[in-house]
Enzyme design. Structure first.
Site, mmCIF file in Angstrom:
data_model
loop_
_atom_site.group_PDB
_atom_site.id
_atom_site.type_symbol
_atom_site.label_atom_id
_atom_site.label_comp_id
_atom_site.label_asym_id
_atom_site.label_seq_id
_atom_site.Cartn_x
_atom_site.Cartn_y
_atom_site.Cartn_z
ATOM 1 N N HIS A 50 -55.233 -48.746 19.428
ATOM 2 C CA HIS A 50 -54.842 -48.028 20.600
ATOM 3 C C HIS A 50 -53.668 -46.952 20.337
ATOM 4 C CE1 HIS A 50 -54.803 -48.216 25.557
ATOM 5 N NE2 HIS A 50 -54.166 -47.006 25.004
ATOM 6 N N LEU A 53 -52.319 -40.020 19.240
ATOM 7 C CA LEU A 53 -51.864 -39.042 18.174
ATOM 8 C C LEU A 53 -51.452 -37.754 18.786
ATOM 9 C CD1 LEU A 53 -53.667 -40.057 15.055
ATOM 10 C CD2 LEU A 53 -51.157 -40.713 15.750
ATOM 11 N N ASP A 144 -59.171 -43.512 28.207
ATOM 12 C CA ASP A 144 -57.824 -44.166 28.322
ATOM 13 C C ASP A 144 -56.491 -43.191 28.946
ATOM 14 O OD1 ASP A 144 -55.893 -46.444 28.400
ATOM 15 O OD2 ASP A 144 -54.841 -45.079 26.908
ATOM 16 N N HIS A 171 -59.477 -48.551 30.696
ATOM 17 C CA HIS A 171 -58.149 -48.465 31.260
ATOM 18 C C HIS A 171 -58.516 -49.080 32.735
ATOM 19 C CE1 HIS A 171 -54.394 -46.580 31.943
ATOM 20 N NE2 HIS A 171 -54.888 -46.836 33.339
ATOM 21 N N ASN A 270 -47.713 -47.132 32.035
ATOM 22 C CA ASN A 270 -48.981 -47.443 32.589
ATOM 23 C C ASN A 270 -49.820 -48.322 31.719
ATOM 24 O OD1 ASN A 270 -51.576 -47.475 33.525
ATOM 25 N ND2 ASN A 270 -51.524 -45.130 33.866
ATOM 26 N N ASP A 297 -50.380 -48.826 22.207
ATOM 27 C CA ASP A 297 -50.642 -47.944 23.226
ATOM 28 C C ASP A 297 -49.471 -46.842 23.133
ATOM 29 O OD1 ASP A 297 -51.291 -46.296 25.452
ATOM 30 O OD2 ASP A 297 -50.426 -47.764 26.938
ATOM 31 N N GLY A 316 -45.471 -44.165 29.695
ATOM 32 C CA GLY A 316 -45.647 -44.064 28.157
ATOM 33 C C GLY A 316 -44.650 -44.342 27.239
#
Length: 441
Positions: A50, A53, A144, A171, A270, A297, A316
């Protein structure tokens, strides 16, 4: 170049020596270069199921090059790249482009994740079959960042992936329950006056989807599990024989909602940071196998997306460089996992879920030489200088963390040497040489 590693500590606690030639482990006893790994823990190359990029489309936050440099620094030799790029990874052409960039740069194997729906819009299924049959050989599909909240669409996606042993990675977020949500719903959100994000928004989607997976006989993977209630649902589903796997992030194993009190947007994520009780439930579930893997993530953002008010900030955190350190602090140093468990949850099992070859029998003669050497006794303050990606939105800046990756070897060549990433030109050259050798057989 051949490499010999001596005096390494294996995941089972035994000492071991390895020789690497032409990208695989061999029984040779000499090599061009020798690494004395006394005091270092050897692990199979880490695999992240996960990773964001960002390329193509959001190169101001991250690129395949910068993201895989960050991965190598954290001990990862393979990453699965999430689909929320621009254009979205919903066609064979885009997933092949992302995979090719990974091959060109050479820091880690990049396996693209295909979008479940066109444009991540949750309306029409994407070109799932075309991506599965492409050169990228996609086996994981996810929207996601967004939940596939339409039950019929989710059912159809699950049915589709059964035809080629794929998996849908959900998700889990019921959108009608999280409108304007800013943090975990509870006493702290009430005290701070922030809109709450209820645990049931996650748990209800997981409950629905495990039943759908059972109904159609499909594999289902749950992204970034964050609540004790979600653990209960997964435990029930596994006891029932449903083919479900689940991941937890390093940050959900260590950080709690109390950090939101400072309104520091580095802690906005999240799903949100939860209660201390949830953290302990997640650690216990990872230890007993209810949760299968740890996944980062990794979600890079430019400074302006985080250096603003809490309400306006993006969700994030970056996590590739710090994942192994945090896992060591949260569950190894606490005695809940040993290093053999770490090899399982950060390498072997994520590779199995993603159908990534070469990780089932680490260190075996003839197997691909993907290995990380970490100094578990090291301790240092994590800082912006610890990062090798483009973004600095790490929740660990200024925090002391244990462990340090000293060497990462991907497909037989070093991507991290003496505790720092190897020059990009050298890595790319070695990657091209490895590809040429593989082509010659």
């Amino acid at each position: 170049m051949s490499i010999r590693i001596v005096n390494a500590t294996l995941p089972n606690g035994e000492r071991g020596d390895f020789t690497i030639e032409r990208g695989v482990f061999t029984d040779a006893t000499s090599a061009d270069r020798t690494i004395d790994a006394a005091g270092l823990q050897a692990l199979p190359g880490l695999v992240d199921l996960h990773t964001h990029l960002r390329e193509p489309g959001f190169e101001q936050s991250e690129t395949v090059l910068s993201g895989t440099r960050a991965a190598a620094m954290g001990g990862f030799t393979a990453v699965f790249a999430m689909a929320n790029t621009m254009p979205v990874q919903d066609t064979a052409g885009v997933v092949e482009q992302v995979q090719s960039l990974g091959i060109d740069h050479g820091y880690a194997t990049v396996r693209p994740i295909g979008a479940v729906t066109e444009g991540l819009e949750g309306v029409t299924l994407s070109e799932i079959g075309a991506m599965a049959n492409s050169r990228a050989n996609v086996r994981v599909f996810s929207d996601d960042g967004k939940c596939v909240h339409n039950a019929l669409l989710m059912r159809r996606a699950l049915e589709y992936v059964t035809t080629f042993d794929g998996v849908v990675a959900q998700h889990a977020q019921e959108p009608t329950l999280t409108v304007d949500a800013q943090m975990n719903e509870g006493a702290v959100s009430s005290e701070l006056g922030l809109a709450g994000w209820p645990a049931v928004a996650e748990e209800s989607i997981i409950a629905r989807d495990v039943l759908l997976a059972e109904h159609v006989g499909a594999r289902l993977h749950i992204c970034h599990l964050s609540t004790a209630g979600s653990v209960d649902v997964i435990r029930w589903a596994k006891a029932r024989g449903i083919a479900v796997t689940a991941e937890v992030t390093p940050h959900h194993l260590l950080l709690t909602e109390e950090l939101v009190r400072g309104y520091d947007a580095r802690f906005k994520v999240n799903p949100p940071l939860r209660r201390d009780e949830d953290v302990h439930a997640l650690r216990a579930a990872l230890a007993d196998g209810t949760i299968d893997i740890v996944a980062t993530d990794h979600a890079p953002h430019p400074p302006e997306a985080k250096e603003c008010s809490w309400a306006e900030a993006a969700f994030g955190m970056v996590g590739l460089e710090s994942a192994l350190n945090v896992v060591q602090q949260a569950v190894v140093d606490t005695g809940q996992l040993d290093w053999a468990d770490v090899a399982r949850v950060l390498s072997q099992k994520p590779a199995e879920i993603g159908r990534l070859d070469g990780y089932a029998t680490p260190f075996a003669l003839g197997s691909p030489a993907n290995i990380v050497l970490v100094d578990p006794s090291a301790r240092s303050t994590f800082s912006a200088e610890s990062l090798r990606g483009k973004s600095t939105n790490s929740p660990y800046l200024g925090r002391e963390l244990p462990g340090r990756v000293m060497t990462t070897i991907h497909n037989g060549y070093e991507t991290v040497r003496d505790g720092d990433v190897v020059d990009a030109a050298e890595v790319a050259q070695q990657a091209r040489a490895a590809e040429s050798e593989a082509a010659r057989g």
